[in-house]
Design a protein around this motif. Structure first.
Motif, PDB file in Angstrom:
ATOM      1  N   PRO A   1       0.643  -1.387  -0.017  1.00 18.34           N
ATOM      2  CA  PRO A   1       0.112  -0.003   0.000  1.00 18.34           C
ATOM      3  C   PRO A   1       0.705   1.293   0.093  1.00 18.34           C
ATOM      4  CG  PRO A   1      -0.189  -0.968   2.159  1.00 18.34           C
ATOM      5  CD  PRO A   1       0.720  -2.104   1.316  1.00 18.34           C
ATOM      6  N   GLU A   2       1.944   1.172   0.370  1.00 17.67           N
ATOM      7  CA  GLU A   2       3.110   2.336   0.336  1.00 17.67           C
ATOM      8  C   GLU A   2       3.167   2.732  -1.012  1.00 17.67           C
ATOM      9  OE1 GLU A   2       5.756  -1.444   0.195  1.00 17.67           O
ATOM     10  OE2 GLU A   2       3.883  -0.757   1.149  1.00 17.67           O
ATOM     11  N   THR A   3       2.774   2.088  -2.062  1.00 20.96           N
ATOM     12  CA  THR A   3       3.077   2.476  -3.325  1.00 20.96           C
ATOM     13  C   THR A   3       1.838   3.419  -3.955  1.00 20.96           C
ATOM     14  OG1 THR A   3       2.065   0.397  -4.538  1.00 20.96           O
ATOM     15  CG2 THR A   3       4.551   0.626  -3.914  1.00 20.96           C
ATOM     16  N   VAL A   4       0.994   3.831  -3.228  1.00 20.42           N
ATOM     17  CA  VAL A   4      -0.418   4.398  -3.703  1.00 20.42           C
ATOM     18  C   VAL A   4      -0.291   5.724  -2.966  1.00 20.42           C
ATOM     19  CG1 VAL A   4      -2.813   4.367  -3.796  1.00 20.42           C
ATOM     20  CG2 VAL A   4      -1.611   2.018  -3.289  1.00 20.42           C
ATOM     21  N   ILE A   5      -0.685   6.639  -4.107  1.00 20.77           N
ATOM     22  CA  ILE A   5      -1.200   7.941  -3.847  1.00 20.77           C
ATOM     23  C   ILE A   5      -2.580   8.063  -3.872  1.00 20.77           C
ATOM     24  CG2 ILE A   5      -0.881  10.476  -4.212  1.00 20.77           C
ATOM     25  CD1 ILE A   5       1.701   9.783  -5.806  1.00 20.77           C
ATOM     26  N   ALA A   6      -3.267   8.464  -2.878  1.00 22.91           N
ATOM     27  CA  ALA A   6      -4.593   8.726  -2.709  1.00 22.91           C
ATOM     28  C   ALA A   6      -5.196  10.199  -2.159  1.00 22.91           C
ATOM     29  CB  ALA A   6      -5.125   7.763  -1.822  1.00 22.91           C
ATOM     30  N   LEU A   7      -5.962  10.580  -3.044  1.00 22.60           N
ATOM     31  CA  LEU A   7      -6.497  12.281  -2.855  1.00 22.60           C
ATOM     32  C   LEU A   7      -8.110  11.969  -2.545  1.00 22.60           C
ATOM     33  CD1 LEU A   7      -4.230  12.324  -5.324  1.00 22.60           C
ATOM     34  CD2 LEU A   7      -4.517  14.816  -4.873  1.00 22.60           C
ATOM     35  N   GLY A   8      -8.289  12.610  -1.886  1.00 22.56           N
ATOM     36  CA  GLY A   8     -10.100  12.719  -1.490  1.00 22.56           C
ATOM     37  C   GLY A   8     -10.462  13.805  -0.780  1.00 22.56           C
TER      38      GLY A   8
END
Length: 301
Positions: free
Chosen positions: A243-250
């Protein structure tokens, strides 16, 4: 990718025998309304350029929204970029071009009618969403004369709506979501009562929804465990391991899990206080290129 640019995208992960190794960010998981779209429902030129750059650098773009997949797809294809999509708040996941269903999380057939009946007892107009890929999804309403916010939603999606007076007793296949739309003190208090009744049996939340030049709220019910993040991990097993390879925006309640858990969770400036509290970073709001402001420092070197 140039070495200077790649270095901006590296994160640390635990490798075999406890040794640290470098992994780049590989996924860009992004909400739509209130995040990529501004308050007029548009994608700014600067945000478009940032996403194009992210795609050119090899990041997999995943658009995640509470919308149904045709609505989400119409917006996404304007980008001219490859993307996966997660619709209905995580209940449905589809591959590029709507070609394949990668994830579904239907409500149990004995549960959704209970939710509808509970909403109707509180005088909240209910909407039931049915997943029918490759056909467009349908939603079913129990009445056509509810709150103005409900009417605005019904009017906007009339071609995909069906009105059934006895909604709780109807036979509807593959129900992925039940929702109520409205606004005001009664709606919010009644929503809290129904959500409390199904706590533990369903995934629930209530959040702001902008329709027809007015702000209202939508209260949603999904199968237990449903979320944008859960759908994303089901679609991309490698991201589940890293999961450390994910950029998430919200910006809203249905983004909480992905912002809290992704390697880099970024809340918009217009996000709820609860979301900002779990984010690694807070960017500008959706009317001031918050997506580009968040991504450019990572992508431009």
């Amino acid at each position: 990718m140039a070495e200077s640019a790649l270095s901006k995208l590296l994160v640390r992960a635990d490798g075999p025998n406890g040794m640290a190794r470098d992994l780049p960010y590989r996924y860009l998981l992004m909400d739509l309304d209130g995040t990529l779209l501004d308050s007029r429902g548009r994608i700014s030129g600067r945000n478009r350029r940032a996403l194009a750059l992210a795609s050119s650098r090899g990041l997999t773009l995943v658009l995640a929204s509470g919308r149904t997949y045709p609505s989400l797809y119409r917006v996404g294809r304007e980008l001219g970029l490859p993307f996966h999509l997660i619709a209905n708040g995580g209940a449905v996941g589809l591959g590029p071009g709507l070609a394949s269903v990668l994830h579904t999380s239907p409500l149990p057939a004995d549960l959704w009618p209970e939710v509808v009946a509970a909403l109707e007892r509180e005088a909240l107009p209910a909407v039931v969403f049915s997943h029918r890929h490759p056909e467009p999804p349908l939603f079913y309403a129990g009445a056509a004369n509810g709150h103005s916010h409900f009417e605005a939603y019904l009017g906007r999606h009339r071609e995909h709506a069906r009105v059934l007076p006895a909604l709780a007793g109807a036979e509807i296949p593959c129900v992925v979501e039940v929702a109520a739309l409205g606004a005001g003190a009664h709606f919010e208090a009644a929503s809290r009562r129904v959500m409390a009744r199904f706590a533990g049996r369903a995934r629930t939340h209530s959040m702001v929804l902008f329709l027809s030049a007015q702000y209202g709220r939508i209260t949603e019910f999904f199968a237990a465990g449903t979320s944008k993040w859960h759908a994303f991990l089901a679609m991309f097993p490698d991201a589940a391991r890293h999961p450390e390879t994910v950029i998430a925006l919200g910006d809203e309640a249905n983004d909480h899990e992905m912002i809290a858990t992704a390697g880099l969770g970024i809340a918009m400036g217009n996000a709820t206080p609860e979301l900002k509290a779990v984010a690694r970073r807070v960017s500008a709001d959706h009317d001031h290129d918050g997506v580009a402001e968040a991504l450019e420092p990572l992508l431009l070197a």
